[in-house]
Design a protein around this motif. Sequence first.
Motif, PDB file in Angstrom:
ATOM      1  N   SER A  57      26.842  21.899   9.208  1.00 18.74           N
ATOM      2  CA  SER A  57      27.212  21.445   7.868  1.00 18.74           C
ATOM      3  C   SER A  57      25.968  21.028   7.087  1.00 18.74           C
ATOM      4  O   SER A  57      24.863  20.959   7.630  1.00 18.74           O
ATOM      5  N   LYS A  58      26.159  20.719   5.810  1.00 17.80           N
ATOM      6  CA  LYS A  58      25.038  20.276   4.977  1.00 17.80           C
ATOM      7  C   LYS A  58      24.467  18.951   5.473  1.00 17.80           C
ATOM      8  O   LYS A  58      23.320  18.603   5.177  1.00 17.80           O
ATOM      9  N   ASP A  59      25.270  18.208   6.240  1.00  9.39           N
ATOM     10  CA  ASP A  59      24.811  16.938   6.822  1.00  9.39           C
ATOM     11  C   ASP A  59      24.308  17.119   8.242  1.00  9.39           C
ATOM     12  O   ASP A  59      24.148  16.134   8.985  1.00  9.39           O
ATOM     13  N   ASP A 100      33.207  26.861   5.780  1.00 14.92           N
ATOM     14  CA  ASP A 100      32.535  25.954   4.846  1.00 14.92           C
ATOM     15  C   ASP A 100      31.068  25.769   5.225  1.00 14.92           C
ATOM     16  O   ASP A 100      30.184  25.727   4.358  1.00 14.92           O
ATOM     17  N   ASN A 101      30.808  25.664   6.526  1.00 15.60           N
ATOM     18  CA  ASN A 101      29.427  25.495   6.977  1.00 15.60           C
ATOM     19  C   ASN A 101      28.556  26.681   6.585  1.00 15.60           C
ATOM     20  O   ASN A 101      27.412  26.506   6.138  1.00 15.60           O
ATOM     21  N   MET A 102      29.073  27.897   6.759  1.00 12.66           N
ATOM     22  CA  MET A 102      28.269  29.083   6.457  1.00 12.66           C
ATOM     23  C   MET A 102      28.003  29.230   4.969  1.00 12.66           C
ATOM     24  O   MET A 102      26.968  29.778   4.571  1.00 12.66           O
ATOM     25  N   LEU A 103      28.912  28.757   4.127  1.00  9.10           N
ATOM     26  CA  LEU A 103      28.662  28.793   2.689  1.00  9.10           C
ATOM     27  C   LEU A 103      27.529  27.840   2.318  1.00  9.10           C
ATOM     28  O   LEU A 103      26.733  28.115   1.406  1.00  9.10           O
ATOM     29  N   THR A 104      27.464  26.714   3.019  1.00  7.17           N
ATOM     30  CA  THR A 104      26.438  25.708   2.742  1.00  7.17           C
ATOM     31  C   THR A 104      25.119  26.026   3.426  1.00  7.17           C
ATOM     32  O   THR A 104      24.040  25.884   2.849  1.00  7.17           O
TER      33      THR A 104
END
Length: 207
Positions: free
Chosen positions: A27-29, A70-74
Motif C-alpha cells: 500500500s501507499k503506507d 488498490d495497492n497496484m494502483l498506488t
Amino acid sequence: MSCTEEFPDHLLSLIKTSKYVHVATSSKDCVPSVSLMNYTYIPKEKSYKDDKSENAYIIFATLDNTEKYDNMLTNPTVSLLFHDWITANSISVRKTELSRSGTPTQSDVATPKEGPIVKSTPSHPSKLLNLLQELNQSELNQMSATIRGHATTIQPNSDESNYYKSLLLKTNPDAGVFILAENTVIVKVKIESAKVTDSENHTAIYD
C-alpha cells in the motif's frame, strides 16, 4: 529486449508451468499484502498485437474491490514468488504452456459473460497415495524464483483485456467462474528481474 531472454531453461519452465503464483503488493503506507493467484506467462511473441514493447508478462485477474487491486494502483511495483519445493514432477499439478496452444482468434476472445467453465476432477485418494509411495526422491524439484515486476491494470471490456482473458482461460480452465466475473480486472506484470534459490541455498540473479 525482454530480460527473460537471459533466463535459463529451468527458470522459464518453472514460470511457464507452475499452477499458482504468490503476488506481493504494498500500500501507499508500505503495508504488504500477499495473494495466491492463477496466472499465465505471456512471452513477448504472444503479447497483444498493439503492444510494441517486446516485453514478457505475467497475466492474472483480480477483482476491482480488493486490497491487491488498490495497492497496484498506488504502487505498481510487485513481487511474484514461484516455487516447487516439495512437488514431484510426476504428480504435481501443472498446466499447459501457452507456447503449446494457439493464439486465440477473434471468435475465441472471451467476454465477461461467456467462456468455458470446466470443473476439475480430483484424483482418487488411493491413486495419489500409490504415487507418493512409489515416488523417487531424485525427481523432486527444489527451486524457487522471485520475480520483480511492474503491474499495469488493463481497461475492462477492451480488446486487450478480452485477449488476455482468453489466454488466461486457456491455461486455467478451472478458474473460469472467477476470471469471467463482472468486476474482474486483468493485470499484466512486466518482468524486470528474477532471483532463483535452490534447496542448497545457491542463488542466481537475472536482470
